[in-house]
Structure formats: C-alpha cells, structure tokens
Scaffold this motif. Structure first.
Motif, short mmCIF file in Angstrom:
data_model
loop_
_atom_site.label_atom_id
_atom_site.label_comp_id
_atom_site.label_asym_id
_atom_site.label_seq_id
_atom_site.Cartn_x
_atom_site.Cartn_y
_atom_site.Cartn_z
N ARG A 35 0.83 -1.20 0.00
CA ARG A 35 0.00 0.00 0.00
C ARG A 35 0.87 1.25 0.00
NH1 ARG A 35 -0.85 3.00 3.91
NH2 ARG A 35 -0.43 1.46 5.54
N GLU A 36 1.94 1.21 0.81
CA GLU A 36 2.82 2.38 0.86
C GLU A 36 3.57 2.56 -0.46
OE1 GLU A 36 5.36 2.16 4.26
OE2 GLU A 36 3.79 2.87 5.62
N GLN A 37 4.06 1.44 -1.03
CA GLN A 37 4.82 1.55 -2.28
C GLN A 37 3.91 1.97 -3.43
OE1 GLN A 37 6.97 -2.20 -2.54
NE2 GLN A 37 8.64 -1.41 -1.27
N GLY A 64 1.10 3.70 -2.96
CA GLY A 64 0.52 5.01 -2.66
C GLY A 64 -1.00 5.02 -2.78
N SER A 124 -4.77 2.59 -1.56
CA SER A 124 -5.34 1.44 -0.86
C SER A 124 -6.00 0.47 -1.83
CB SER A 124 -6.38 1.88 0.16
OG SER A 124 -5.75 2.56 1.21
N LYS A 149 4.10 -2.32 11.58
CA LYS A 149 5.16 -1.37 11.22
C LYS A 149 5.68 -0.74 12.51
CE LYS A 149 6.20 2.47 8.16
NZ LYS A 149 5.66 3.41 7.15
N TRP A 175 8.42 -2.23 8.19
CA TRP A 175 7.47 -3.32 8.28
C TRP A 175 8.18 -4.58 8.74
CZ3 TRP A 175 2.42 -2.32 8.03
CH2 TRP A 175 2.02 -1.13 7.42
#
Lengths: 83, 158, 158, 83
Positions: free
Chosen positions: A16-18, A20, A22, B129, B139
């Motif tokens: 999700r972070e990579q 950007g 959901s 995390k 993470w």
C-alpha cells in the motif's frame, strides 16, 4: 485487447505504501495473479518476491495460477506479522 | 459452546478490554481458563521502539481467525475460545492481541491457547510497522526488501 | 525482576483481582503475558457441586509457593511471575487460583505458567472440601478414607 | 517419663475435623513424627495412612523419622488439593 478484464486490487502494508493507494480498479490482460503481480511490480517497483507473498481472490486465499475473471478483487499479502 | 453465538475472532480499532472478553467465556463447566496477551515491547532485536501500527485485511483476517478458532474447538477438549487483535497506532505496553480459552481441564486450555496464538501469527493477514526512537520505521517480517529488486532471491518471511 | 520486590505467592481470603495482579507484572521488556485462572466448577466427577472451602497452611503454603515461583524464574526465560490462591468459602464460577507470567517471548510464558500451576497443585499445602447439592461433602484427594482404619492400605492421593 | 517433650500439633483439613481442634500442645514420649502420628491416630481414630501424608516441623517440610525436640511444632499434611 478483447481479452482484457477489469480487476480490483487492494493494497495493504508495505505494498500500500509503495503503491501510494489502498485500492484501484484496472483493466489487465493478465490471466492470473502471478502475471498481475509481475505487471504491477514492474510498474510500481514492488520489491517483494512472489514467493514471500500469498494471494487472496474475492476475500479467500487463492492460488497464483488461478484464472482471474472480470470483476474479481485481488489482494497480494505480504508476510504477516500479527501478535 | 459460547463462541458459536458471536464472532470468536475480531480485529479491533479500540483498546482491547480483557475482562469484557473473558465474560464471553464464563460458564459453569469451565474449570480452567488460560489467556495470552501480547504487549507492545520497548525494543525489538536491539532497536528501541517508540510506537507501532498494526494494519489488517479485515475481511480475510476475521475469516481466517474464525477458522483457527474452529480448528481449536475441534482439535482440543475445550469449551470456548476468543481472540481479538488490535489494529491502528499502539504505544509501548499497549495490548496488541488477546487470546482466551476455557476448558474443563487446564492442559487443554494451555495447549489450545498456544495453538491459537501460534496460528494467528502465522496465518492471519495482519501487518506490523515499527517506529523507532532514531526516527526510522519498518514493516516487520519482510527483511530489507525495500532495497532489493523483485527478481532477486530473498529469505522468506518468518 | 518485579516479583523480587514483594511476595510473589500469596494466599488470599478475599476475592482475587486479576487486573491488580497483572499490574505487578507490567514492564517494558515484557512482550508475552500468559495467565491461568482456576474457576470453581459446577460438577466434579459427575457430582453436582454447590460450593466449596479452600483451607491453607499459610506459613508453609506461602513458603513453598515462593519456592515454586523462584524455580520458574530460574528454569525458564521469564521476566516475572505471580500466583495467588484463594482460601475460604467459594461458589461456582469463583476464581480459586490465578497465575500470571511475563516473558520476552510467549513460549517461555506458556511453559512457566503451566509449570507453576502444576507444581502448586502438587506441592502447596492447600485443601479443598466440596459441598454437594445432595447435602454431602468431602475433602478432595483423600479417597474414602473416613471409612477405613489407618492400618489398611489405601490408594495414594492424586 | 523424664524423656517426654512438649510439642505443638497443628491440624488442617480432614485431620482438623477429625480431631475437632486446630492445634494442641501435648506432652509425648514419641521421638519422631511417625510415632507421634500413630499415637494420635490411635487416640482420635485418624484413618489416613501415613504414606498419604507429609510432615512439616517448625514450618518446613520434614522427615517422619527426624528426631523431635521440646517445643517443636508439627503439622501432618493430608494429600493437597489446591487449584
């Protein structure tokens, strides 16, 4: 491109972070989650190897080789770390 | 079997309340009650932790957690079992996960409680995390993958 | 080691308060907390129990209980351990004994908690008299000795 | 009778009920807990065999064969049933 399907991809944790995002709905020519992951990894630079992931299709654990259908929801599951 | 009535595995965005969960398990044939609590520790493998986030894939987590509880009820001579896992932002000492098991006899409650927490950690899609005091974060369980291309071989997650 | 400060094993004539006992064990390196609670059951080997009495030989019980906790701290990788056993008149569902153990890692807390309750049941001078719904009552673990002269062979206590 | 000693005996559980007392101090010619238990058992009809008991002397687990001294406190411990 008549074989393209629309799939919803939901992202959690490091993916999700990579990414950007959901979730996203996208048209793809990929037939199974394996190909879809490699496509997304190339596009967004995901670095988790496939063998560290599991996949869920429509809210159930699935196989990377299973055939995707139009309208499916796919989730790639990074190594879990509950508890 | 108490836990059939409601969902026996939950993700919770609010602080977990052990006495309330324990009340779900009270009944007159239960003689042994074992609970496990996972608390957020102040350090992990030598790094000082300030706080952490738990994130869960709710739909599948609650399904898989429910399957684990059902397996425990089938495989051990227990009366009831409940598990709640916290999601969101947690600080040192906060309760991350609670498992409670009742049985007529204590050996069964110990074995089933340990089975449930082991399986939850292994199978339920929840991620952690950690935020470190030095300002970094990461993470847990994915190695240092953010520095490696996807084609390289990496150690599997734990 | 928290439990060094106070007595880590107690007999209590008052109801046991698990959250209060748990607070004695809180500290920032503890990641796994396991507790055992023994509740008074409504039946024992087919007989319906109405209430029971626990009686303890306080001086020796607290000494032997303390020895068991010390053994647990020495033999398992745990951080703290506490045990309180209730004495007096108890009803169905009341808490008879509470054991709590903290460790960095959960396997150690499970093993030590189970060790402590096993040893407490085996070694600590506490006795239980059950009062049955049919009006009878009896001390647990001594067989039917009240009907036999001392010279006869009897099965050992459990 | 010059070898008599005074010992305090405390009773718990089934022995307390059978004796009808929580404790007593008595003069005895018995040299050790074994003989003392047999003396008390004869007097009060205790039916628990010795092998089901443990003994404590002065607040510590002891031996049935250990020599008792004047002023000792002796407790016969029926099978325990905590938990």
């Amino acid at each position: 491109m008549s074989s393209e399907i629309s799939v919803k991809v939901e992202y959690f944790a490091v993916l999700r972070e990579q990414r950007g995002l959901s979730s996203e709905t996208r048209l793809t020519g990929c037939e199974n989650p394996r190909d879809l992951y490699h496509e997304l990894a190339r596009e967004h630079g995901f670095r988790l190897p496939l063998r560290d992931l599991k996949v869920a299709v429509n809210g159930e654990f699935g196989q990377f080789s299973q055939t995707l259908s139009d309208g499916d929801t796919v989730v790639f599951i990074p190594p879990v770390a509950g508890g | 079997m108490i836990s059939v009535a409601g969902r026996s595995f939950r993700l919770s965005g609010e602080p977990i309340d052990p006495p309330e969960l324990k009340r779900l398990l009270v009944q007159k044939d239960a003689g042994g009650f074992v609970s496990f609590e996972g608390w957020v520790r102040g350090n992990n493998e030598g790094r000082e932790v300030e706080s952490l986030e738990y994130e869960g894939y709710r739909e599948l987590a609650e399904k898989e957690g429910g399957t684990i509880i059902a397996e425990a009820l089938r495989n051990f001579a227990i009366i009831g079992a409940e598990c709640t896992h916290r999601v969101g932002h947690l600080r040192i000492g906060d309760l991350a996960v609670w498992v409670g098991v009742t049985a007529e006899h204590r050996q069964d409650s110990f074995a089933a409680c340990q089975f449930i927490i082991d399986q939850v950690k292994l199978r339920v899609p929840i991620w952690k995390k950690e935020h470190y005091i030095d300002g970094n974060s990461g993470w847990i369980g994915i190695g240092n993958v953010s520095d490696r291309p996807v084609s390289e071989t990496a150690e599997g997650g734990r």
